[in-house]
Design a protein around this motif. Sequence first.
Motif, short mmCIF file in Angstrom:
data_model
loop_
_atom_site.label_atom_id
_atom_site.label_comp_id
_atom_site.label_asym_id
_atom_site.label_seq_id
_atom_site.Cartn_x
_atom_site.Cartn_y
_atom_site.Cartn_z
N UNK A 66 0.83 -1.21 0.00
CA UNK A 66 0.00 0.00 0.00
C UNK A 66 0.87 1.25 0.00
N UNK A 67 1.89 1.24 0.86
CA UNK A 67 2.75 2.42 0.94
C UNK A 67 3.69 2.48 -0.26
N UNK B 23 2.11 3.96 -3.57
CA UNK B 23 1.63 5.34 -3.65
C UNK B 23 2.39 6.20 -4.65
N UNK C 35 -5.54 7.98 -1.78
CA UNK C 35 -4.59 6.96 -1.34
C UNK C 35 -3.82 7.43 -0.11
N UNK C 36 -3.35 8.68 -0.14
CA UNK C 36 -2.55 9.20 0.97
C UNK C 36 -3.35 10.24 1.74
N UNK C 37 -3.85 9.88 2.92
CA UNK C 37 -4.73 10.80 3.66
C UNK C 37 -4.02 12.09 4.07
N UNK D 101 1.26 3.41 10.80
CA UNK D 101 1.17 3.48 9.34
C UNK D 101 0.47 4.78 8.94
N UNK D 102 1.10 5.57 8.07
CA UNK D 102 0.51 6.87 7.76
C UNK D 102 -0.82 6.81 7.00
N UNK D 103 -1.11 5.67 6.37
CA UNK D 103 -2.27 5.61 5.48
C UNK D 103 -3.50 5.00 6.12
N UNK D 104 -3.40 4.53 7.36
CA UNK D 104 -4.57 3.93 7.99
C UNK D 104 -4.94 4.72 9.24
N UNK E 51 -6.28 10.09 11.41
CA UNK E 51 -5.02 9.50 10.96
C UNK E 51 -3.90 9.91 11.92
N UNK F 165 -1.18 11.45 11.58
CA UNK F 165 -0.65 12.81 11.48
C UNK F 165 -1.58 13.84 12.10
#
Lengths: 336, 354
Positions: A256-257, A260, A330-332, B118-121, B165, B167
């Motif tokens: 997933x990462x 991106x 994809x990248x919040x 994990x930055x995306x979850x 998230x 961040x």
Amino acid sequence: MIRFIIYRLLGAIVVIWIVSVVTFLIFQAVPLLSHTNPVYFYTGKVPFKPGSPQLKALTHRFGFDLPLYAQYWHYLSGILFGQTITDGVSVPIKCPAPCFGYSFRQNELVGTLIAQAVPVSLSLIVGSAILWLVGGVSVGTISGLRPGSAIDRIGMTGSLAAVSLPIFFTGPVLLLIFEYTLGWLPDVSYAPITQNPVQWLRSMILPWVSLAFLFAALYARLTRSNMLETMSEDYIRTARAKGLDRRTVVIKHGLRAALTPIVTIFGIDVGTLVGTTVITENVFNLRGLGFLTISSIQQQDLPIILGVTIVAAVALVVANFVVDILYAVVDPRVTV
Amino acid sequence: MTITSPVPSAASTDPGVFLSVEDLRVHFPTDDGLVKSVDGLTFDLRRGEILGIVGESGSGKSVTAQAILGLHKGSKAKISGHIWLDGQDLVPASEDDMRAVRGSEIAMIFQDPLSSLHPFYTIGNQISEAYRVHNKVSGRDARKRTIEMLEKVGIPNAAARYSDYPHQFSGGMRQRAMIAMALICEPKLLIADEPTTALDVTVQAQILELIKELRNELNSAVILITHDLGVVAETCDHVVVMYGGQAVEKGPVADLFDVPEMPYTWGLLSSMPRMDRVRQTRLTPIPGSPPSLIQVPKGCVFNPRCRFSDRVEGNRCFTVHPDLLPTAPGHEVRCHIDPEERRQILLTEIRPNL
């Protein structure tokens, strides 16, 4: 999110507008710099003596004696609202929006020519994009998980070979093997998917493979290095410390990462390919946008060159816009 | 903490011991040579106890923690010795067996909560994932449990922050979320690897207090890895001082601060600011730098930096590797200097300057 989309959309429109101005100006400059009457680039010849009243009349008919802004507006309004093209003698031709003008060499509306070429180009690009994305990412992921292993070496050597082989080599080799030697694909002439899907697939499979081959190699290398980097991140250690199985760690947390940044490159690559798949189209005798571009350049058919340039630019801008939106999904961290 | 025999061969006989690390060695083969990150480490830990592992960067603290969790499995690391967890040896355990233990029996909190999440979850997604690996529950139940945990670690408005998230969290909140993730399966052993290093001083105390509270509630054993002696003094029951991949001194926390006997421990204490007394002199750093783990000094690992190696006859500090020997109940020291003389040096030369 809505604000983000509107913001990007406005940016995209501005870019397309600038492209239209710049291309318009370039094609104004060409006749000026080469001291050729612009009529030549529209009809392929200058039918009357320079300075003769007939030529003046023709120049006036095309609107080349109008001030620059008026000519640009004529061109832009044609694209936006359509227009009627007439030479004053024959039956006027209706050219609906987006109207890119009329090719006097081909005796056809530029829009019609482009509309015929676009499905061929899209078939080629979309099909091979899926192939190279799946192929490249799979090879890259497997290699990236086991750096230095035999499978990694095979994958990376293979991709180095693939990236070094030009399409005008792989294409004919594929044709030689599958069409002429094995005879698996006896007839590879193009048919629209709407008319004959089987023949369409038959005609597309070799172009897909040879174009995808080149890109898959790049994507494999990119995925591999991203995967290597991601798998040493702290959050991968956290995922393992949770007791997740390797599949989940690799796919949900790692891939997933790692994928991106590939989204960005993928969008731009696909966008760029619109109008530039010249070699593939030539090797496999496909009448797509690339073929149209090259033949119009060779014949100095200005209206077609202009039209194709705008279409290719729009394709790239649209691809970029989609990538921006996708990236925010994809990248919040991207969304403000 | 018990005194273990020099050549241990089976699980500790003491029934109260929950985790028993025996002669643990973690070696990494590299192009430059064998890196002996951990070289013969032994310690015991009971439930409800907090053990501090102290040492400089590269002394083998984190490698030890990751070895206990089996995170070196699948890498090139060579591990020997025993890690007995409740009677089960984790060193020969397979990756699948370890996976079942990770998160449920042993959980870990890492140093930098931002890079460890994990930055995306979303925070909620990541915590409930930890719960669902080990518990067959519905998504809704996992969510409920996650929000409960977030509340327990002191995150205000937990239900709303579930879908934030990493961040969007502050540093202290992130570490609280990491703690919630680690504790959601009620592990019997919690390893905290420098949990407060990346945090604000004001937040540090809260996080340590939280770890202590949760230890009391779950009666877990805790390993607290740190290079901050202040944290150790405040939190731990026992301490292992590590240097060059080895334990150089271990003992109850009071002993370590009152009657330290190893010159390296003295050095650590001399370089630490004190709030409880007025110092006579400036802080004294330990001269030199940590040893190479590829070419470990012959004799005592600390000899290149030790001010007192001339107090040992026959140059033994540079030729013979000292054993970790008991000096008081529960207190062990790895040093060639005669115990009587050590206490004398402490009284006359070290303590006045602490």
